[in-house]
Design an enzyme around this catalytic site. Structure first.
Site, PDB file in Angstrom:
ATOM      1  N   GLY A 423       0.612  -1.199   0.163  1.00  0.00           N
ATOM      2  CA  GLY A 423       0.066   0.056  -0.114  1.00  0.00           C
ATOM      3  C   GLY A 423       0.788   1.110   0.088  1.00  0.00           C
ATOM      4  N   ASP A 539       3.275   2.063  14.507  1.00  0.00           N
ATOM      5  CA  ASP A 539       3.072   0.870  13.913  1.00  0.00           C
ATOM      6  C   ASP A 539       3.945  -0.232  14.209  1.00  0.00           C
ATOM      7  OD1 ASP A 539       1.474  -0.315  12.227  1.00  0.00           O
ATOM      8  OD2 ASP A 539       2.301   0.088  10.190  1.00  0.00           O
TER       9      ASP A 539
END
Ligand SMILES: *[C@@H]1O[C@H](CO)[C@@H](O)[C@H](O)[C@H]1NC(C)=O
Ligand SMILES: *[C@@H]1O[C@H](CO)[C@@H](O)[C@H](O)[C@H]1NC(C)=O
Ligand SMILES: *[C@@H]1O[C@H](CO)[C@@H](O)[C@H](O)[C@H]1NC(C)=O
Ligand SMILES: *[C@@H]1O[C@H](CO)[C@@H](O)[C@H](O)[C@H]1NC(C)=O
Ligand SMILES: *[C@@H]1O[C@H](CO)[C@@H](O)[C@H](O)[C@H]1NC(C)=O
Ligand SMILES: *[C@@H]1O[C@H](CO)[C@@H](O)[C@H](O)[C@H]1NC(C)=O
Ligand SMILES: *[C@@H]1O[C@H](CO)[C@@H](O)[C@H](O)[C@H]1NC(C)=O
Ligand SMILES: *[C@@H]1O[C@H](CO)[C@@H](O)[C@H](O)[C@H]1NC(C)=O
Ligand SMILES: *[C@@H]1O[C@H](CO)[C@@H](O)[C@H](O)[C@H]1NC(C)=O
Ligand SMILES: *[C@@H]1O[C@H](CO)[C@@H](O)[C@H](O)[C@H]1NC(C)=O
Ligand SMILES: *[C@@H]1O[C@H](CO)[C@@H](O)[C@H](O)[C@H]1NC(C)=O
Length: 750
Positions: A423, A539
């Site tokens: 992505g 993350d």
């Protein structure tokens, strides 16, 4: 009835008027063409039979000739009609061009029969004081026949001359080839300005000619003629010319002139004899007066007023060649070669004009050069703009290296070796000149406005991060539309792959797990406490932990990371991260703190210990249950059964339990109750120290084993879409570019 009649009358009148107009036009055209082509005075006959009578000559009407001397006699009672000068000079033709008249004048002769002279004719020709003169250049006085003494003189005795011809005794006639070579024929010049001529014939030998004659009669002749026009062999010396009036009239060329004095001199009321336009005047060397001619480029009768007409050369390309555009000019014509051709159109138009070739080539070359220059300038400008826009001026002074776009294209072999795609964009492998292996991350450009100051600042900070467990950012390329990130190349793939895909055996060793946990914690602690301002990774997950050749953990992907402004410990920011690892407090409140990383790290440890993926459906059922399951199994004291790691002794079991307790603390739903990263790191470091000796031994043996296992060769954090099927909806992405809030808001599945 009346009306109809009236209409018809009008119609008739109209037709009549039309007829008159047509007639008039035709007459005009006819007159014009007659005037243009005529060689005679307007309104005069120009031919006598087949013979053309050009002005200044004329027939019948004295007005048609220039003066009386030019007035000729046309005898139409013969067939064909015959033209005479005076009474006995017959005219063959008249040339204005040469100023000559070719006439026929009877020859003088003597004829003999068996007994002697039968008869004799002596010729006297008088041209009077008119414009005519015997042409001394064209005519020769000719004596023809054997034993002929021909004598010529002018009427007033001013000149005398002659010619005599003899044959051999055997012959009575000259050779029959008309060459007048001397035997039986003699030719001589005549003087200039000769206007009268008496010809008398006589004999030289006393022999009777007929003695040697083969025939009853033989004649001798004397005459003036143009030898080019007359073949002497056409006169048969053995025919009596008096029979059937067969007197020979050889052609004699007469020169004629106009005027009396100089070309310009006025000549009475008629003045200058030559026409008004395009004429030339020249003096004759024979006869007093001058001649007129048309200039080059003109044609017609120069003695008429408007006699010389301009030749329209363009209408006669066979005589006046022109390969280009022909244009008639007075007395001449121009011929311009087609635009691109060179040369004289009258001769030939050849090839392409040099100037055209040069111009065209020049234009093409300058066009190409301009385009290239514009392109290069544009590209430079764009690179420069990108560089400045992406904060190049600030970053230039940082430790991080600034790469040129061309340089990266070269070292990555034009982005030929794709390491992965996701992505965030694509990652390509490359090798720098100094043999450093690099991974070039090409973020997917979504929106250029993403690239704001904060992002630059972030790169700036990360570039300063220098921790052995953080993937090093080697450099940037800011000249592109979207900045490229150059990382050190980490060879051994992600922790995620080792846990879930290859199920690497070295992870079964507690010591290795502990080490990886400690290294990761150390890196996160560094980000939280040592970096200034603190950085929240945001993350933390197994696929963002890379392992190098020695299975050393390297924290990567700061795409979602944020900086905590000084004096704050949290930040209200849109939720981003990977479900499963995402701090539930942050998820609900949207308030991001360093403790969110602590939570994610807790999940990571659970994943490491259990070998289960926190974001897929597992044998434990719902993914969220992995945490609960872990916590409850700790409480139920059956933790060791669900673990993937193997404790080899009591010490390790105790260590595992201690770490499990730490994990439970980290996973506390209340952020404040979670230990800070520093504490987590310290606990793990302490545990490491306890079993350092044995760990080393263990590690070395495990390392050898791991090297033999078939690990995929991977670089940076890179997500294969298929490997996270279950996480797809819940993962928010992780591009290096700042978060697009809308996108995250809309895609989050709350
Ligand atoms: C024309 O020629 C004929 C025959 O040759 C002659 O009889 C006549 O007199 C000539 N006429 C003139 C006007 O010379
Ligand atoms: C003029 O007449 C002579 C004799 O008949 C002839 O040979 C010559 O070709 C003629 N010239 C022209 C231009 O017709
Ligand atoms: C004019 O003279 C030239 C040369 O003597 C000759 O070839 C040509 O035929 C003459 N033209 C006429 C119309 O007699
Ligand atoms: C020539 O012929 C005439 C008549 O036949 C004769 O009287 C005369 O003697 C001849 N002359 C010579 C030289 O033979
Ligand atoms: C030759 O001509 C003369 C003169 O015309 C004539 O008297 C004589 O009879 C002629 N001789 C012959 C043989 O015809
Ligand atoms: C030339 O002939 C004419 C006419 O027959 C004559 O009157 C004249 O005297 C002659 N001239 C000479 C020099 O013989
Ligand atoms: C004249 O004719 C005779 C015989 O016919 C011949 O033998 C002689 O050679 C001739 N003479 C010349 C000069 O031709
Ligand atoms: C004159 O005419 C004869 C035959 O009629 C011919 O054989 C000869 O070649 C001609 N000569 C010239 C110079 O034309
Ligand atoms: C020559 O004269 C004879 C007799 O006198 C005659 O029979 C013959 O036809 C004449 N030949 C020519 C060509 O006149
Ligand atoms: C006619 O003109 C010519 C040349 O211009 C001249 O030689 C001649 O004498 C003139 N004739 C008359 C009768 O005027
Ligand atoms: C026509 O023009 C050319 C040059 O274009 C020149 O050489 C030639 O002599 C001219 N001819 C006349 C008749 O003026």
């Amino acid at each position: 009835m009346m009306m109809e009649k009236k209409t018809r009358t009008i119609q008739h009148i109209t037709w009549f008027l039309w007829f008159v107009v047509v007639l008039f036009v035709w007459a005009c055209i006819a007159t014009a063409s007659l005037a243009a082509s005529s060689v005679a005075n307007p309104g005069c006959l120009e031919t006598c039979g087949d013979i053309i009578v050009p002005y200044p000559f004329g027939i019948e009407d004295p007005k048609c000739a220039k003066n009386k001397s030019f007035l000729l006699v046309c005898n139409r009672s013969t067939n064909p009609p015959k033209l005479y000068i005076g009474e006995n000079i017959f005219v063959y033709n008249i040339s204005v061009e040469n100023s000559t008249a070719t006439t026929g004048i009877d020859a003088a002769f003597r004829c003999y029969n068996e007994t002697g002279l039968k008869w004799q004719f002596d010729q006297q020709i008088t041209l009077l004081n008119g414009p005519l003169t015997f042409s001394n250049s064209r005519n020769k006085f000719t004596s023809l026949g054997c034993d002929n003494l021909a004598f010529m003189n002018d009427a007033n005795g001013g000149f005398g001359g002659g010619c005599f011809s003899l044959c051999s005794y055997n012959e009575s006639s000259p050779p029959d080839d008309g060459s007048c070579s001397g035997v039986g024929c003699c030719q001589t010049q005549i003087p200039k300005h000769l206007k009268t001529l008496n010809i008398t014939l006589g004999k030289i030998s006393s022999n009777n000619i007929s003695d040697n004659s083969v025939s009853n009669i033989s004649c001798v002749y004397a005459f003036l003629t143009d030898p080019t026009l007359f073949n002497t062999s056409t006169i048969d010396l053995h025919i009596d010319p008096s029979i059937d009036n067969r007197y020979p009239s050889p052609p004699v060329v007469l020169d004629w002139v106009v005027g009396k004095e100089k070309c310009e001199a006025s000549e009475g009321p008629s003045g200058y004899a030559c026409g008004d336009t395009g004429t030339l005047c020249s003096y004759s060397d024979n006869g007093r007066g001058y001649r007129c001619s048309c200039q080059e480029g003109y044609i017609g009768n120069p003695y008429l007023r408007q006699g010389c007409q301009d030749i329209n050369e363009c209408e006669d390309p066979s005589t006046y060649p022109c390969e280009g555009t022909c244009k008639n000019t007075p007395g001449n014509y121009t011929c311009i070669c087609p635009l691109v051709m060179r040369g004289d159109g009258k001769v030939a138009c050849r090839g392409v004009r040099l100037i055209v070739i040069v111009t065209v080539l020049g234009a093409i070359i300058s066009f190409v050069i301009s385009i290239l220059l514009i392109f290069i300038l544009y590209k430079r400008r764009r690179q420069e703009k990108n560089f400045i826009k992406h904060g190049g001026l600030v970053l230039q002074n940082q430790r991080v290296r600034i790469f040129k776009e061309e340089e990266l294209i070269k070292v990555t072999n034009n982005y030929g070796h794709l390491l992965g795609q996701g992505g965030f964009g694509s990652v390509y492998r490359g090798v720098l000149a100094d043999d450093t292996h690099i991974a070039v991350k090409k973020p997917r450009g979504l929106d250029k406005t993403d690239l704001n100051q904060q992002f630059q600042h972030e790169i700036c900070i990360i570039s300063q991060v220098n921790h052995k467990n953080v993937v090093k950012l080697l450099g940037l390329c800011l000249h592109t539309d979207i900045p490229l990130l150059v990382y050190e190349f980490i060879s051994n793939g992600t922790l995620f792959e080792h846990i879930h895909k290859t199920k690497s055996s070295f992870l079964r060793s507690w010591k290795n797990c502990l080490r990886i946990a400690e290294e990761t914690a150390s890196a996160l602690n560094y980000l939280h406490s040592s970096a200034d301002p603190p950085i929240i990774h945001r993350d933390v997950k197994s696929s963002n932990i890379l392992l190098d050749d020695h299975h050393t953990a390297k924290v990567s992907d700061f795409g979602a990371s944020v900086l905590i402004p000084l004096g704050q410990n949290g930040l209200a920011i849109a939720v981003q991260g990977t479900l499963g690892y995402l701090d539930p407090e942050y998820l609900t409140t949207g308030n991001l703190t360093a403790k969110s990383d602590v939570y994610s790290f807790g999940v990571l440890l659970v994943e490491l210990l259990t070998g289960q993926n926190p974001c897929t459906f597992t044998r434990f059922g719902e993914r969220s249950n992995l945490i609960q399951y872990f916590v409850s199994s700790l409480q139920n004291e059956n933790l060791l059964q669900i673990l993937n790691v193997e404790a080899i002794d009591r010490i390790e079991r105790e260590q595992i339990l201690e770490v499990a307790k730490l994990i439970v603390n980290c996973l506390n739903s209340c952020g404040e109750k979670r230990p800070p990263m520093m504490e987590v790191a310290e606990v793990l470091a302490k545990l490491m120290r306890v079993s350092h000796e044995s760990l080393l031994v263990q590690y070395n043996s495990e390392d050898t084993e791991s090297l033999t296992s078939d690990l995929p060769f991977h670089g940076l954090e890179f997500e294969n879409a298929t490997s996270h099927m279950g996480c797809q909806l819940s993962e928010f992405h992780l591009s290096e570019t700042p978060l697009i809030l809308n996108q995250v808001d809309s895609s989050i599945d709350l």
